[in-house]
Design an enzyme around this catalytic site. Structure first.
Site, PDB file in Angstrom:
ATOM      1  N   TYR A  39      42.139  28.464  17.330  1.00 42.30           N
ATOM      2  CA  TYR A  39      43.185  27.775  16.557  1.00 42.30           C
ATOM      3  C   TYR A  39      44.562  27.897  17.214  1.00 42.30           C
ATOM      4  CZ  TYR A  39      39.659  27.362  12.925  1.00 42.30           C
ATOM      5  OH  TYR A  39      38.513  27.045  12.235  1.00 42.30           O
ATOM      6  N   GLY A  40      45.022  29.116  17.467  1.00 42.53           N
ATOM      7  CA  GLY A  40      46.350  29.268  18.054  1.00 42.53           C
ATOM      8  C   GLY A  40      46.456  28.657  19.429  1.00 42.53           C
ATOM      9  N   GLU A  90      38.542  29.648  28.792  1.00 39.02           N
ATOM     10  CA  GLU A  90      37.658  29.979  27.668  1.00 39.02           C
ATOM     11  C   GLU A  90      36.485  30.822  28.165  1.00 39.02           C
ATOM     12  OE1 GLU A  90      35.612  30.800  24.656  1.00 39.02           O
ATOM     13  OE2 GLU A  90      37.446  29.641  24.247  1.00 39.02           O
ATOM     14  N   GLY A  92      36.567  30.274  17.000  1.00 40.88           N
ATOM     15  CA  GLY A  92      35.989  30.554  15.691  1.00 40.88           C
ATOM     16  C   GLY A  92      35.694  29.329  14.867  1.00 40.88           C
ATOM     17  N   ASN A 146      32.611  29.234  11.804  1.00 40.45           N
ATOM     18  CA  ASN A 146      33.014  29.657  10.463  1.00 40.45           C
ATOM     19  C   ASN A 146      32.519  28.672   9.409  1.00 40.45           C
ATOM     20  OD1 ASN A 146      34.872  27.486  10.345  1.00 40.45           O
ATOM     21  ND2 ASN A 146      36.575  28.746  11.069  1.00 40.45           N
ATOM     22  N   VAL A 148      39.667  36.128  31.535  1.00 38.65           N
ATOM     23  CA  VAL A 148      40.853  36.757  32.124  1.00 38.65           C
ATOM     24  C   VAL A 148      40.700  38.273  32.065  1.00 38.65           C
ATOM     25  CG1 VAL A 148      43.328  37.134  31.845  1.00 38.65           C
ATOM     26  CG2 VAL A 148      42.382  34.826  31.629  1.00 38.65           C
ATOM     27  N   GLU A 176      34.605  33.959  -2.293  1.00 37.92           N
ATOM     28  CA  GLU A 176      33.895  32.708  -2.054  1.00 37.92           C
ATOM     29  C   GLU A 176      32.575  32.736  -2.818  1.00 37.92           C
ATOM     30  OE1 GLU A 176      32.913  32.163   1.992  1.00 37.92           O
ATOM     31  OE2 GLU A 176      34.924  32.525   2.762  1.00 37.92           O
ATOM     32  N   HIS A 215      36.765  37.895   9.633  1.00 32.57           N
ATOM     33  CA  HIS A 215      38.175  37.503   9.657  1.00 32.57           C
ATOM     34  C   HIS A 215      39.045  38.564  10.328  1.00 32.57           C
ATOM     35  CE1 HIS A 215      37.246  35.186   5.650  1.00 32.57           C
ATOM     36  NE2 HIS A 215      36.774  34.559   6.716  1.00 32.57           N
ATOM     37  N   ASN A 265      40.839  32.988   3.270  1.00 31.15           N
ATOM     38  CA  ASN A 265      40.334  32.723   4.621  1.00 31.15           C
ATOM     39  C   ASN A 265      41.522  32.398   5.527  1.00 31.15           C
ATOM     40  OD1 ASN A 265      38.475  31.916   2.404  1.00 31.15           O
ATOM     41  ND2 ASN A 265      37.020  31.824   4.090  1.00 31.15           N
ATOM     42  N   PHE A 297      42.180  30.875   8.720  1.00 35.24           N
ATOM     43  CA  PHE A 297      42.449  30.014   9.876  1.00 35.24           C
ATOM     44  C   PHE A 297      43.547  28.985   9.638  1.00 35.24           C
ATOM     45  CE2 PHE A 297      38.763  27.465   8.215  1.00 35.24           C
ATOM     46  CZ  PHE A 297      39.295  26.184   8.230  1.00 35.24           C
TER      47      PHE A 297
END
Length: 547
Positions: free
Chosen positions: A65-66, A85, A159, A163, A294, A403, A488, A526, A528
């Site tokens: 996401y980031g 990645e 993720g 998820n 990396v 949930e 999470h 959650n 994200f």
């Protein structure tokens, strides 16, 4: 990434015993929790992966996401970006014609470098659930530390590949406890709406929910919650709800209604591959090297940073080590990946000026799981959508949001299953073990007790009201609580401590953290959407002031 063997599917017939064994994947999917009706065919790996000696203006480590937010916004600002990645591209169908493995039949695609699966639920109906698989760079990593197993996605999309798609914005009154140095008014006026739009978040049609057989389990959960005085909430998700309606009607290939989630979803789910990464591809300024890890980042003599990158094969072995330079580096390898990398870089002297907050403030978002055994007059349904869409809110009174999760086994179980997010004050720290040459986490399993206590404020009351009991066959012999894991992970490079208030790492110009490592351990829901919104906020400031 066209090696058909690395994404080979298991196609043998299923006996009753092997079927039940396979349900562990479905059970775990229940807890982990582009509109076109097709498998993703979006951004592919670079025509050639990044080469040794390359120079890039911006290097993004990770494609979750980031990292995806950072790459998109940098590219839109005219910056050429390379994304690295560690996992695979997930853009090539296997022998079964599907990109992702079916959840009932884990195969080489399913787990990251394991010879045996490690299902989130270890048992069901008296049977152990794990099975042997070939060791490959699969999509789900069950990374084990001393006191906890952390489940993480591996591949382009991070993720978002694995998820449950529950896209929850925290209640504004809770935000001050999540990110106390961030302006809440800006987040709720600008960055949460931007994140929800970019992620393709939508809410189920309540009328369809009330009639759909695949959500009978959630309606039973709603009934039990409301009869015990708890509010039931419809929870937004990143699923194409029109596609799910077509699945239920039998007019398109099943995806959520075939239990697909834990090892990827072939059709209806809007992972990052169909949202941010598809837009990244359209800029023409971003390339991605999958199966690249990396290992070292150090200041370069002429400015910028020298980065060492191992290229991996599908067995996880390094085939070549590359040296590249980057003007700016964005750490977006996920809370665990970013924290481990930074702790190692500081301890080994590669980045000695990083401050002592590196590695601190890590938490599990208060995750704890449980199941309840219902009465025969409360069946939960044979066909259950793998996308949760309802929750029970007892955050103010008991410190828990739960949930209502599926158990899509294909058989009637009369069971309700839950993943709770709780107020848990415990925070762990990553440290460097020089003798072992790796980062370690000091989490203790006993620290889950506050989470169990918070979850019990909901489920003890429901059991008393309904005359029901907890399931004891899901996490081992006579064990009620799934207190051994998290889906999470958060923290490890906390905002305004390890970094400034926009993710710039202290001690080094041009190094940034832009993922869940910035969030100190808990988001109350959650996480994200919050990770995405915070990344949108931070990259906007970085582009305005640092380029």
């Amino acid at each position: 990434m066209s090696d058909s063997t690395m994404q080979e599917s298991e196609t043998k017939g299923v006996s009753r015993r092997s079927f039940i064994t396979g349900t562990g994947s479905l059970l775990g999917a229940a807890a982990i929790v582009g509109h076109a009706p097709r498998a993703w065919a979006g951004v592919r790996a670079a025509a050639a992966p990044i080469g040794s000696g390359a120079h890039v203006p911006a290097l993004v480590i990770g494609t979750g996401y980031g990292g995806s937010v950072a790459a998109l916004r940098l590219a839109e600002a005219g910056v050429d970006v390379h994304m690295v990645e560690m996992g695979m591209a997930w853009d090539t169908p296997g022998a079964d014609g599907k990109i992702f493995a079916n959840t009932t039949r884990p195969d080489d695609r399913s787990f990251w470098l394991r010879t045996r699966t490690k299902q989130p639920l270890s048992n069901f109906l008296g049977f152990p659930l794990d099975k042997n698989v070939n060791c490959r760079t699969g999509i789900l990593d069950a990374e084990e530390f001393g006191g906890i197993t952390v489940y993480q996605g591996r591949g382009v999309g991070g993720g978002s590949l694995v998820n449950g798609g529950m896209a929850v914005t925290p209640r504004r009154e809770n935000f001050g406890a999540i990110l106390p140095t961030v302006n809440a008014a800006e987040m709720y006026a600008t960055y949460y709406p931007r994140a929800n739009s970019g992620l393709g978040v939508g809410t189920i049609d309540p009328a369809w929910f009330d009639s759909a057989a695949c959500y009978q389990y959630a309606r039973v959960g709603r009934k039990h919650a409301q009869r015990s005085g708890f509010p039931f909430l419809f929870v937004p998700a990143v699923y194409d709800w029109d596609y799910m309606k077509q699945e239920a009607a039998g007019t398109v290939p099943r995806s959520a209604l075939d239990g697909e989630i834990l090892y990827g979803n072939n059709h209806g789910k809007k992972s990052l591959q169909k949202t941010y990464i598809e837009r990244i591809r359209a800029t023409g300024r971003v390339t991605i090297s999958p199966l690249h890890k990396v290992t070292t980042v150090t200041p370069a003599p002429g400015g910028g940073y020298t980065v060492l990158i191992d290229q991996l094969n599908t067995g996880g072995q390094t085939t070549v080590t590359k040296t590249v330079t980057a003007d700016k580096v964005f750490f977006a390898a996920g809370s665990v990946g970013t924290s481990k990398l930074l702790v190692g870089l500081k301890a080994t002297g590669a980045l000695p000026l990083l401050n002592d907050e590196i590695g601190r403030g890590w938490g599990d978002n208060g995750n704890v799981m449980c199941g309840r055994a219902n009465h025969l007059w409360d069946p939960t349904g044979k066909v259950q959508s793998s996308i949760p869409t309802g929750g029970i809110d007892n955050w103010d009174a008991g410190g828990a949001f739960a949930e209502i999760a599926p158990l899509p086994t294909g058989i009637e179980t009369w069971a309700s299953f839950y993943l709770s997010i709780t107020k848990n004050p415990h925070r762990a720290r990553f440290t460097w073990n020089a003798a072992a040459g790796k980062a370690e986490l000091d989490w203790q399993t006993a620290w889950k007790q506050p989470s169990i206590d918070a979850a019990k404020t909901i489920f003890d009351k429901i059991n008393r009201k309904e005359g029901t009991i907890y399931r004891t066959d899901l996490f081992g012999t006579y064990k009620i609580w799934g207190d051994h894991l998290t889906y999470h992970p958060l923290g490890g490079a906390v905002l305004d401590k390890a970094t400034d208030n926009h993710g710039r790492l202290h001690g080094y110009s041009g190094l940034y953290v832009i993922d869940g490592a910035l969030i100190p351990g808990n988001t109350s829901v959650n996480p994200f959407v919050t990770i995405t919104a915070l990344a949108e906020r931070n990259i906007e400031r970085i582009i305005a002031t640092d380029l």
